[in-house]
Write a protein that holds these residues in place. Structure first.
Motif, PDB file in Angstrom:
ATOM      1  N   ASN A   2       0.844  -1.192   0.000  1.00  0.00           N
ATOM      2  CA  ASN A   2       0.000   0.000   0.000  1.00  0.00           C
ATOM      3  C   ASN A   2       0.881   1.244   0.000  1.00  0.00           C
ATOM      4  O   ASN A   2       1.727   1.425   0.871  1.00  0.00           O
ATOM      5  CB  ASN A   2      -0.919  -0.001   1.237  1.00  0.00           C
ATOM      6  N   GLU A   6       0.684   8.463   5.518  1.00  0.00           N
ATOM      7  CA  GLU A   6       0.052   9.289   6.546  1.00  0.00           C
ATOM      8  C   GLU A   6       0.749  10.641   6.600  1.00  0.00           C
ATOM      9  O   GLU A   6       1.958  10.726   6.801  1.00  0.00           O
ATOM     10  CB  GLU A   6       0.127   8.594   7.907  1.00  0.00           C
ATOM     11  N   TYR A  12      -4.358  10.773   5.231  1.00  0.00           N
ATOM     12  CA  TYR A  12      -3.440  10.080   4.333  1.00  0.00           C
ATOM     13  C   TYR A  12      -3.459  10.692   2.933  1.00  0.00           C
ATOM     14  O   TYR A  12      -4.501  11.123   2.438  1.00  0.00           O
ATOM     15  CB  TYR A  12      -3.824   8.601   4.209  1.00  0.00           C
ATOM     16  N   ASN A  63      -5.691   0.700  -3.091  1.00  0.00           N
ATOM     17  CA  ASN A  63      -5.024   1.349  -1.956  1.00  0.00           C
ATOM     18  C   ASN A  63      -6.040   1.742  -0.882  1.00  0.00           C
ATOM     19  O   ASN A  63      -5.790   1.580   0.325  1.00  0.00           O
ATOM     20  CB  ASN A  63      -4.266   2.590  -2.420  1.00  0.00           C
ATOM     21  N   LEU A  67      -6.224   0.256   2.933  1.00  0.00           N
ATOM     22  CA  LEU A  67      -6.098   1.199   4.041  1.00  0.00           C
ATOM     23  C   LEU A  67      -7.281   1.094   4.996  1.00  0.00           C
ATOM     24  O   LEU A  67      -7.110   1.106   6.233  1.00  0.00           O
ATOM     25  CB  LEU A  67      -5.987   2.631   3.485  1.00  0.00           C
TER      26      LEU A  67
END
Length: 398
Positions: A2, A6, A12, A63, A67
């Motif tokens: 990923n 952050e 993010y 992604n 997440l």
């Protein structure tokens, strides 16, 4: 793996780099690529702020799924409807069909027209807010910077401005995503070229937005292109203030279109006499080789502009005509100008140059020089007069 990063606790960057697209919007060259920045806040409610261009949407959605690890997306904020920032909306809706889309009154007709989406909409107005839990969003309108629906989103807990295209840049993010992690000198031209060609037409809306946002306690600026600003915020704000006021440095941009070298020879002579008069910042461009975006970028930097063209079908050369059209369309202000060129028997660029000067309202500082055939001694003398008049004018006003 990923690639989300952050940037503050629970906030993010989920953007992507595009090194395959050669021409942005099918017009602007991308020698250093471009980044499409999107952001997500994971709180009691989850919000995505802007999406990306559709060519990378599979990696983008993957992604987000990794997440969130099973959580859903509650809100999508659309700061700007241009497809390089909304291209993944339908893919996002396929994975998260209950997401509520946040925009303003001018956002939603575009959303319907581009993607056929007209449900689960949440309209916000100037100063409206949205509580996510620990984080709070405030919305401010920035119309015509550079589309009518443009707005920005301010996250007040951390002081983050999600600015859309405002404060953006061409160029990929090669490892680092923050301004203090990347080589800003390497990106300098791509930052100014982005402003001058994408935003540059809208100087007054930019000034309005700068005044409106100036009172916010901004600690980070997250644009949809280019590096995230956390260490050089004042620098980019100062540049936008200067550029949007059309403030320029002392220097001259000479642009020519030449078929057989005669007009180019005149450009070199003018440049030599400018240097003789002490002008050091001289930029010469062949309009047939240099894309208008680079020429326009230099014109945004320097006060003086000298344009030259050979005759072509009784008028200006096509590449010069393209540049004149671009400058007229953008309404670039506060420059001084002079003209030169050549013809074989009749016609020529001078009527078009005069029309351009009248339309754009730039001050013409010297009579034009138009050679017939190869430039003669008297033409070189007129070129010197152009150079001297331009240098004297710049000494007076810069």
């Amino acid at each position: 793996m990923n690639l989300a990063r952050e940037i503050k606790k629970d906030i993010y960057w989920i953007g992507v780099n595009d090194r395959r697209t050669h021409i942005f919007e099918n017009y602007w060259p991308l020698p250093k690529g471009v980044a499409y920045n999107s952001y997500i806040i994971v709180d009691e409610k989850v919000v995505v702020i802007d999406t990306i261009e559709r060519s990378k949407m599979d990696d983008y959605v993957e992604n987000i799924e990794q997440l969130l690890n099973g959580r859903k997306v509650d809100y999508l904020v659309i700061n700007h409807m241009e497809p390089d920032h909304t291209g993944a909306i339908k893919a996002l809706l396929c994975h998260y069909p209950d997401v509520k889309i946040i925009g303003n009154a001018k956002t939603f007709p575009m959303l319907k027209n581009f993607y056929g989406v007209c449900e689960n909409l949440m309209e916000v107005k100037e100063g409206d807010s949205l509580d996510l839990g620990k984080h709070k969003l405030n919305f401010y309108m920035a119309p015509m910077l550079h589309w009518p629906e443009t707005m920005v989103t301010f996250e007040s807990t951390e002081g983050i401005l999600f600015s859309g295209d405002i404060f953006g840049a061409f160029g990929t993010l090669d490892g680092g995503i923050f301004d203090d992690e990347v080589d800003l000198d390497y990106l300098e031209e791509e930052i100014s070229r982005y402003y001058s060609n994408i935003v540059g037409k809208y100087g007054q809306p930019a000034q309005t937005a700068l005044k409106k946002l100036g009172g916010l306690p901004i600690k980070m600026v997250c644009a949809t292109h280019g590096p995230i600003r956390r260490s050089h915020i004042a620098d980019i704000v100062a540049k936008y203030d200067k550029w949007s006021k059309y403030d320029t440095d002392k220097g001259v941009v000479i642009v020519f279109s030449s078929m057989y070298g005669n007009t180019e020879k005149m450009a070199d002579i003018i440049a030599r006499f400018l240097a003789e008069k002490g002008i050091k910042k001289i930029r010469i461009h062949d309009a047939s080789k240099t894309h208008p975006s680079y020429i326009i970028n230099d014109i945004f930097r320097y006060k003086g502009v000298i344009l030259g063209s050979c005759a072509y079908n009784g008028n200006a050369f096509p590449t010069m005509e393209t540049l004149l059209f671009e400058l007229e369309h953008m309404g670039v202000k506060n420059h001084v100008v002079a003209f030169f060129g050549g013809k074989a028997w009749a016609g020529g660029a001078m009527p078009r140059f005069n029309q351009f000067a009248e339309k754009i309202k730039w001050e013409v500082v010297a009579p034009s020089c138009e050679a017939c055939g190869c430039p003669k001694d008297e033409d070189f003398e007129t070129c010197r007069n152009i150079a001297y008049a331009m240098a004297d004018k710049l000494d007076e006003i810069c």
